[in-house]
Design a protein around this motif. Sequence first.
Motif, short mmCIF file in Angstrom:
data_model
loop_
_atom_site.label_atom_id
_atom_site.label_comp_id
_atom_site.label_asym_id
_atom_site.label_seq_id
_atom_site.Cartn_x
_atom_site.Cartn_y
_atom_site.Cartn_z
N ASP A 121 0.81 -1.21 0.00
CA ASP A 121 0.00 0.00 0.00
C ASP A 121 0.85 1.27 0.00
OD1 ASP A 121 -2.32 -1.42 -0.13
OD2 ASP A 121 -2.53 -1.57 2.05
N LYS B 293 2.90 2.03 -2.15
CA LYS B 293 2.90 2.53 -3.53
C LYS B 293 1.91 3.65 -3.70
CE LYS B 293 4.11 -1.47 -6.15
NZ LYS B 293 3.58 -2.63 -6.84
N LEU B 294 0.72 3.46 -3.12
CA LEU B 294 -0.32 4.46 -3.29
C LEU B 294 0.04 5.76 -2.58
CD1 LEU B 294 -3.10 1.85 -2.82
CD2 LEU B 294 -2.59 3.05 -4.92
N LEU B 295 0.64 5.62 -1.39
CA LEU B 295 1.07 6.82 -0.66
C LEU B 295 2.16 7.55 -1.41
CD1 LEU B 295 1.16 5.86 3.10
CD2 LEU B 295 -0.26 7.57 1.95
N LEU B 296 3.10 6.78 -1.97
CA LEU B 296 4.18 7.40 -2.74
C LEU B 296 3.63 8.09 -3.98
CD1 LEU B 296 6.79 4.54 -2.36
CD2 LEU B 296 7.07 6.88 -1.51
N GLY B 297 2.67 7.43 -4.62
CA GLY B 297 2.03 8.03 -5.79
C GLY B 297 1.38 9.35 -5.41
N ALA B 298 0.67 9.34 -4.29
CA ALA B 298 0.00 10.56 -3.84
C ALA B 298 1.03 11.64 -3.52
CB ALA B 298 -0.87 10.26 -2.62
N SER B 299 2.14 11.25 -2.89
CA SER B 299 3.16 12.24 -2.55
C SER B 299 3.76 12.86 -3.79
CB SER B 299 4.30 11.58 -1.75
OG SER B 299 3.78 10.77 -0.76
#
Lengths: 207, 247, 286, 286
Positions: A40, A42-48
């Motif tokens: 998960d 990945k999604l936080l990094l994408g958002a960042s």
Amino acid sequence: MHIAEGYLPPVQAAAWFAVSTPFVIHGTRNLVHQVRGNPDAKLLLGASGAFTFVLSALKIPSVTGSCSHPTGVGLGAILFRAPVMSVLGTIVLLFQALLLAHGGLSTLGANVFSMAIVGPWVAYGVFVLVRRLGGGLGVSVFCAAALADLATYCVTSAQLALAFPDPDSGFVGALAKFGSIFALTQIPLAISEGLLTVLVVRLLTRV
Amino acid sequence: MLALDAAAYASPWRRRHPAEKALLALGLLGCALLLPPWPGAALVGVTAAVALLGPAALPPRLLARAARTPLLFILTGSVPMLVAVSGPTSVRWAPDGVATAGATAGRAAAALLCLLLFAATTPLADVLPRLHRIGVPTAVTEVAALIYRMLFLLLDSVHAVRQAQAARLGYRTWASTYRSLAGQAGAVFLRAFSLARRLEEGLALRGYTGSLAVRTEVRRPSAAFLATTVLLLAALVLATRMLVVTG
Amino acid sequence: MSTPLLELRAVGFGYEPNRPVLTGVDLVVPAGRRMAVLGPNGGGKTTLFRLMVGALATESGTVLVGGVPLCRNRAGLLAVRQQVQLVLQDPDDQLFAATVFQDVSFGPVNLGLDDDQVRHRCAEALAALEISDLADRPTHLLSYGQRKRVAIAGAVALRPRVLILDEPTAGLDPSGVEALLRTLDALHRGGTTLLLATHDVDLAYRWADERVLVARGHVRQGVTGAELAGGELLTGARLTPAWAPVVHRLLDRTPGLAGARPRTPTELAHLLDPGPAGRAGGRSGE
Amino acid sequence: MSTPLLELRAVGFGYEPNRPVLTGVDLVVPAGRRMAVLGPNGGGKTTLFRLMVGALATESGTVLVGGVPLCRNRAGLLAVRQQVQLVLQDPDDQLFAATVFQDVSFGPVNLGLDDDQVRHRCAEALAALEISDLADRPTHLLSYGQRKRVAIAGAVALRPRVLILDEPTAGLDPSGVEALLRTLDALHRGGTTLLLATHDVDLAYRWADERVLVARGHVRQGVTGAELAGGELLTGARLTPAWAPVVHRLLDRTPGLAGARPRTPTELAHLLDPGPAGRAGGRSGE
């Protein structure tokens, strides 16, 4: 502070790739490790990354009357630490080149060094240092973001001075020239970015 | 929303394999950097512009808009090259100032056109899922693809927030402008993380357990296009050599 | 007749050259009216609203606010924004402060009001939207319906004479819709002129004093009940007919019920069976 | 009778201890049915769906998928997801890839299918949702309605036996709703069992084979048309009555129209006036 596509002589452009690569590889290892342990992330990094891109697209008014852009690296580094920011910053710089023609592919190495490596490390270092010295959250965030912005601009000026030394005074003279022409916009901008980052962090700590 | 991105999807070259366009644009970029600025960069710049406005059919209005800001930077950046300083008070016109500034600006302008040739014909959607084939770790390409998807959602929100703030008089004074900007950044931050959380749940329902692998649309590089590109690049190099020798 | 609060004369607009979104729009918004703006998605409703508040510049024609042509310079926009406020569909696009009170105070603070006045305006707006109890809550922890109300309160705090709401009922459940309409009616009784976009034809029929149809780039004011019962106009706008006007035709054929005009199924049920069951239903539907 | 595709037995659930969201839920989903799940916002519809696909663990009771108790380990969830797919209300919560084709391919690729099969499944799903022409388009340049269809196609590509849709019609205009319902009916004819959450009682009345009411933590299966005409059950669920069943009662009192059962205003209009106007309207409403 993006150096435009094709602006640097080929040898220097290549040299900056060589300098930046180890940092980005280190950051990538970090990222791959983090993602393996927690999909998960990945999604936080994408958002960042998306947040950093959008933040750098905010137009903030500067003294000269024109609009300029915050680098966003200060906030990013405080929130997500420097190594990961080097990868996210690289992706964001690539996107800025291809989606906005801001910066370039041949100058990606140089831009990565100033904005995705030096900026985040300075921000992170200053933030930790000021906190240790007993600075409040506001002061630490301001110093981190403003100094990161300034450091980015100094590195960019140095990169340009190396590429185009002054015929009379060499690197030092060129640094002074490039430094002063960008200082007009960049010093107020660094202060703006510092203040803005403080406001954002305040807003975020309150929610 | 981002003009270059939208142009890439609408481009007649959209369905060409990204490798074809990469070879052409990066090949030209390499020529712009490595060949002598005059006449090499000039030839490359003209070639890239012709390709963009001709077969790639980019509307000239769009090209002008995309090139405006970088050109401005190129020009301001060239100003310091015109003068030479040896102390705080001794400033004179640099002996080769105009030549250096001209060569640099020319090279950068040509390179910019090469960058635009790639950016305005090749959507990132077609590039990112293929990057792992050239050795970029999957974790990085997948994060990059997520950034790409999310940034449009966030740009939408920033745009809407800005409008709403303007309606409520958010840009009347210096102070209110700063407050509004901080509000934008804060709103986008919260949006970004709620987006991540919601997508996490939504993808779990689709069976996400760690891989975001997808299939890309089938495209094969055209041998004719690749061969033409190689010939074109070779012709550019030769023409530059000849012009340098005869000039 | 007094000057209309808002008026559009022969307005045309397109986002791209040669692709008009709206053409030849004439529209008059008199003071004190509740207008429903009906139309399909992508039909131009939002564009129309953005022209009305000066967020977009017309390509041709004039927008008059209180009889004065809208001028998109700083002073002109300031004047318009104190008279006409637009609330967008998605509340998240309009909430950007940490707490409800801070968010609602954004407009009054920007007006340059002093602290007491800001507090007064906010208290008033929160009370009007029946969310005074939420003042200190963080905006991102509210329910969707609550966030909608906060967004409306943010506009109401500027005391606009005209309040334009883009799809305010979207995403609300039936009781949420009814509660919001009651709140809007209270604002209306307080003197606010309302424009409400919707694609619920039944809602437009029963709530509004006047209906405006926006479709295919054209705007038609004064749409009649009979036109909402079906026909070319609705078909052209890709909308489905409302029940009520069709039911009214049926009632006129039913012995003993001719002339009855129920606007909701609950009212109809009550008409058919004025016993306790009908009445129980009546309460729920109000 | 054959084993139901999905069954809940005495299921209870709460997000926090001692605050149950659902209690004693019994529900049977037989193969081939079109079920509408009615309920107010926050009534527990989405929670119910999450329990059905194993995204949440029941606190008490059992969920049976194809007669087999749902097991929330990796293999169990994989098995459930190939049989039951849930599409959330907001398509942006489920779309992550850059183009439509890439996004729809995610499920099949994740199943480990080979390239040809993946492409076949995608083509099939895109055709079922009538968006084959969008395959190459970037997700971020689609309209809301198109993104909804892409999200559904992403689920359909897994060929689930049961497709659960949370408020699929929210945010669509009337013609968008009708078009989506037609598409869903085609999926249904192709053998997919459908559950559709909505708070539009009229929609539930006219579209579904069976209606389920979810409110205040309880689930009531087999809600009758008469119950949707008003009364305790609807009032308790904060829903408003449907027009159609009330109109049917009225029709039974109207000379010459007793027994007629129109489900939409268009059908009613056609009944009252079987001339060309009625028919023209009839086409638009279908």
